[in-house]
Design an enzyme around this catalytic site. Structure first.
Site, PDB file in Angstrom:
ATOM      1  N   GLU A 155       0.319 -23.409 -16.070  1.00 37.56           N
ATOM      2  CA  GLU A 155       1.383 -23.041 -15.137  1.00 37.56           C
ATOM      3  C   GLU A 155       2.271 -24.211 -14.731  1.00 37.56           C
ATOM      4  O   GLU A 155       3.220 -24.023 -13.976  1.00 37.56           O
ATOM      5  CB  GLU A 155       0.766 -22.431 -13.870  1.00 37.56           C
ATOM      6  CG  GLU A 155      -0.078 -21.206 -14.140  1.00 37.56           C
ATOM      7  CD  GLU A 155      -0.860 -20.756 -12.923  1.00 37.56           C
ATOM      8  OE1 GLU A 155      -0.368 -19.879 -12.211  1.00 37.56           O
ATOM      9  OE2 GLU A 155      -1.963 -21.291 -12.697  1.00 37.56           O
ATOM     10  N   HIS A 163       0.809  -1.210   0.000  1.00 39.80           N
ATOM     11  CA  HIS A 163       0.000   0.000   0.000  1.00 39.80           C
ATOM     12  C   HIS A 163       0.846   1.264   0.000  1.00 39.80           C
ATOM     13  O   HIS A 163       0.484   2.264  -0.634  1.00 39.80           O
ATOM     14  CB  HIS A 163      -0.947  -0.023   1.193  1.00 39.80           C
ATOM     15  CG  HIS A 163      -2.047  -1.027   1.035  1.00 39.80           C
ATOM     16  ND1 HIS A 163      -2.834  -1.452   2.078  1.00 39.80           N
ATOM     17  CD2 HIS A 163      -2.492  -1.690  -0.058  1.00 39.80           C
ATOM     18  CE1 HIS A 163      -3.720  -2.335   1.620  1.00 39.80           C
ATOM     19  NE2 HIS A 163      -3.521  -2.485   0.339  1.00 39.80           N
ATOM     20  N   CYS A 211       0.064 -13.862 -19.248  1.00 39.02           N
ATOM     21  CA  CYS A 211      -0.185 -12.857 -18.210  1.00 39.02           C
ATOM     22  C   CYS A 211       0.929 -12.834 -17.172  1.00 39.02           C
ATOM     23  O   CYS A 211       0.791 -12.186 -16.137  1.00 39.02           O
ATOM     24  CB  CYS A 211      -1.534 -13.099 -17.534  1.00 39.02           C
ATOM     25  SG  CYS A 211      -1.669 -14.679 -16.686  1.00 39.02           S
TER      26      CYS A 211
END
Length: 596
Positions: A436, A194, A507
């Site tokens: 993956e 954050h 991605c």
């Protein structure tokens, strides 16, 4: 003093100035006991402190929304939720009642339990929440101990310095003055912490993850901070000052050019259209993605809805989150990944037995299928969001066809319920998988019969192929996405998708690396999803590299015997079209800069 330290690039920009080391710590709490008759009064003091902390954080949230926007303001929601957490509050009250200790000491002990539990995961997303816990704890304790603001806060007279700290809590970061602070360098945190998000919003260059930096430097030392490359140089030479000043000029020119790319089409010189989507963590990130020219969302990580929480997220809360991102891109696809929990990401409401090797244990789609109440709530919320746009459901860590078919069966059951309740959804939604693991690649032909699309997660595919933990710093040099085995698995995945007539996108982080993008274009991938901040750079590469040239170069790279040899072939090929020195990341620095 001379020191060169590399961390994680958190907010771009190059600045030069003196260091200002500060130590913002949780206040020390004395061990105090109370009389039995004083328990109720002490509990009342706790309630007052929690109320005061809640009021302060709510006020900071309001100020942040006015100053930076609603997306950044949402960063303070986890702290407000923590202050309502029954386990935290009741546990604190129990310590006061049972042990007759002060509310401050009881609160400190209970938070310590939370911190120990979360640290065991080691995952960046969970560790970032520790900063929220620290922020909230500091406010409650200061209220209980009747203390003023943080220790070591810079004096108002301090101007033009690089702030150095062990870590910065969100409320501290948002109140920093960009007119006084040139840059930020902290020991802890990740790019998605954050404090890093807020530093970017404030346009303050920042580096996180510097480990022990605040312990080995002192205030007053001159330094250069490169927030784009993630490097700080203490005691720079005159040559280094010259190099970075010239680099700063080039980067500013480059950034102006990139801004102009947002509205230009993503197409190669030989007219091959490229789809460039964005990876997001929060629903509000969708606006930022749109501003950077994204053509939809290629990876909506939904773990933010559960990590660090003690209760299942409500269906309505999830629906609003998914709907928000979808409405930002009404004409483009939004790929929502179902909860990728496990390994090192566990919410507190999941009872998890200890695992010797959690990355090979209960994670991804396995967790979702084993906890159907949690999974069904998410599937219903996603289905409801399909009524607002092209929403696609992406399943993580799929190895078995059965994992796809069981999910489809659950979706059909939830469709029946939605119809019975009169709730709208789009029956034409798509379901695909993330590729993956080597197992998924080797069975890709069969999986493609049950999946509407593939999305390659290059980080995990590299990790599982090479048996190298991507989070282990000791093995960092062995994490090689250009390893011949990894290249072969990506080639097979693209081939299986092409044969089945389904989209194969990427991605993972490799697409954000110009050399990696060059490789993927040569393999035949034309759909990518990266973080919003690097979208213009990825578009720059795509518009500069002809597909035909990339294909012939990649054919040679596939014959290489080592990762280094493959990378050398790719580097030679891409250098014909681009100056890599301007791109983000230390791997792209020019040799003279690296040497200096």
């Amino acid at each position: 003093m001379r020191l060169i330290k590399d961390g994680t690039a958190a907010s771009p920009g190059i600045v030069e100035g003196p260091l200002r080391v500060v130590h913002w710590e949780v206040p020390r709490v004395p061990h105090e006991t109370i009389e039995a008759g004083a328990v109720e009064a002490e509990l009342a003091r706790l309630d007052e402190a929690v109320a005061r902390a809640t009021e302060e954080i709510a006020a900071i949230k309001t100020q942040t929304e006015e100053r930076l926007g609603s997306v950044q303001a949402q960063i303070f929601d986890p702290q407000l939720l923590m202050l309502q957490d029954e386990e935290l509050l009741e546990g604190t009250r129990a310590y006061v009642r049972d042990n007759h200790i002060s509310a401050a000491r009881a609160f400190e002990l209970k938070v310590l339990e939370f911190r120990s539990e979360w640290r065991r995961t080691g995952h960046p997303m969970v560790l970032d929440r520790l900063n929220d816990l620290l922020d909230m704890e500091t406010r409650v304790l200061r209220a209980l101990l009747d203390l003023d603001g943080p220790d070591g806060e810079p004096d108002e007279a301090d101007q033009g310095y690089i702030l150095v700290a062990r870590d910065l809590t969100p409320s501290m970061t948002v109140q920093l003055d960009p007119q006084r602070i040139l840059g930020i360098a902290v020991d802890a945190g990740s790019r998605t912490s954050h404090s890093a998000i807020l530093a970017r919003a404030l346009h303050i260059p920042a580096i996180v993850g510097l480990r022990d930096f605040s312990e080995i430097v002192e205030s007053g030392h001159p330094a250069i901070l490169d927030g784009r490359a993630g490097r700080i140089i203490v005691g720079p030479t005159e040559h280094e000052r010259t190099v970075y000043r010239e680099r700063d000029i080039r980067v500013h020119e480059w950034e102006r050019e990139l801004l102009q790319l947002a509205d230009l089409p993503a197409v190669t010189p030989d007219r091959q259209p490229i789809l460039l989507r964005a990876n997001i963590d929060l629903p509000g990130d969708a606006e930022d993605a749109l501003e950077h020219g994204a053509q939809g969302i290629g990876l909506f990580r939904t773990e933010f809805l559960v990590v660090g929480r003690s209760q299942y997220p409500e269906e309505e809360e999830q629906y609003r989150a998914y709907r928000h991102a979808t409405e930002v891109f009404p004409d483009d696809a939004v790929y929502i990944r179902t909860f990728d929990l496990g390994g090192d990401k566990y919410p507190r409401f999941l009872e998890m037995p200890p695992e010797e090797n959690p990355f090979l244990g209960w994670r991804g789609i396995r967790v979702c299928l084993d906890v159907p109440d949690l999974f069904r709530g998410q599937l219903r919320a996603i289905l409801r969001a399909t009524a607002h746009g092209d929403v696609r459901i992406m399943l993580p860590m799929v190895n078995e066809i059965e994992e796809v078919t069981r999910t489809r069966a659950m979706l059909e059951e939830e469709e029946d319920r939605l119809r019975a309740e009169g709730l709208p959804y789009n029956a034409g939604y798509k379901v695909g998988i993330m590729v993956e693991t080597p197992a998924a690649v080797l069975t890709a032909t069969n999986l493609a019969r049950h999946a509407d699309f593939f999305s390659i997660g290059t980080n995990d595919l590299t990790q599982y192929t090479l048996a190298v933990d991507r989070g282990n710093a000791r093995l960092g040099a062995r994490f090689k996405p250009f390893h011949p085995a990894v290249l072969e698995l990506m080639r097979r995945t693209v081939g299986a998708g092409r044969e089945a007539g389904i989209e194969v996108s990427v991605c993972g982080d490799l697409a954000a690396n110009p050399l990696g993008l060059f490789l993927l274009l040569g393999l035949g991938v034309t759909a990518f999803s990266v973080s919003s901040g690097v979208l213009p750079e990825v578009k720059k590469v795509a518009r500069a590299v002809p597909i035909a040239g990339a294909r012939s170069c990649v054919e040679e790279a596939l014959e290489a015997r080592t990762a280094e040899a493959a990378a050398a072939v790719l580097m030679e090929g891409i250098n014909q079209h681009l100056d890599l020195a301007l791109f983000s990341g230390r791997w792209s620095l020019a040799p003279d800069e690296e040497a200096s």
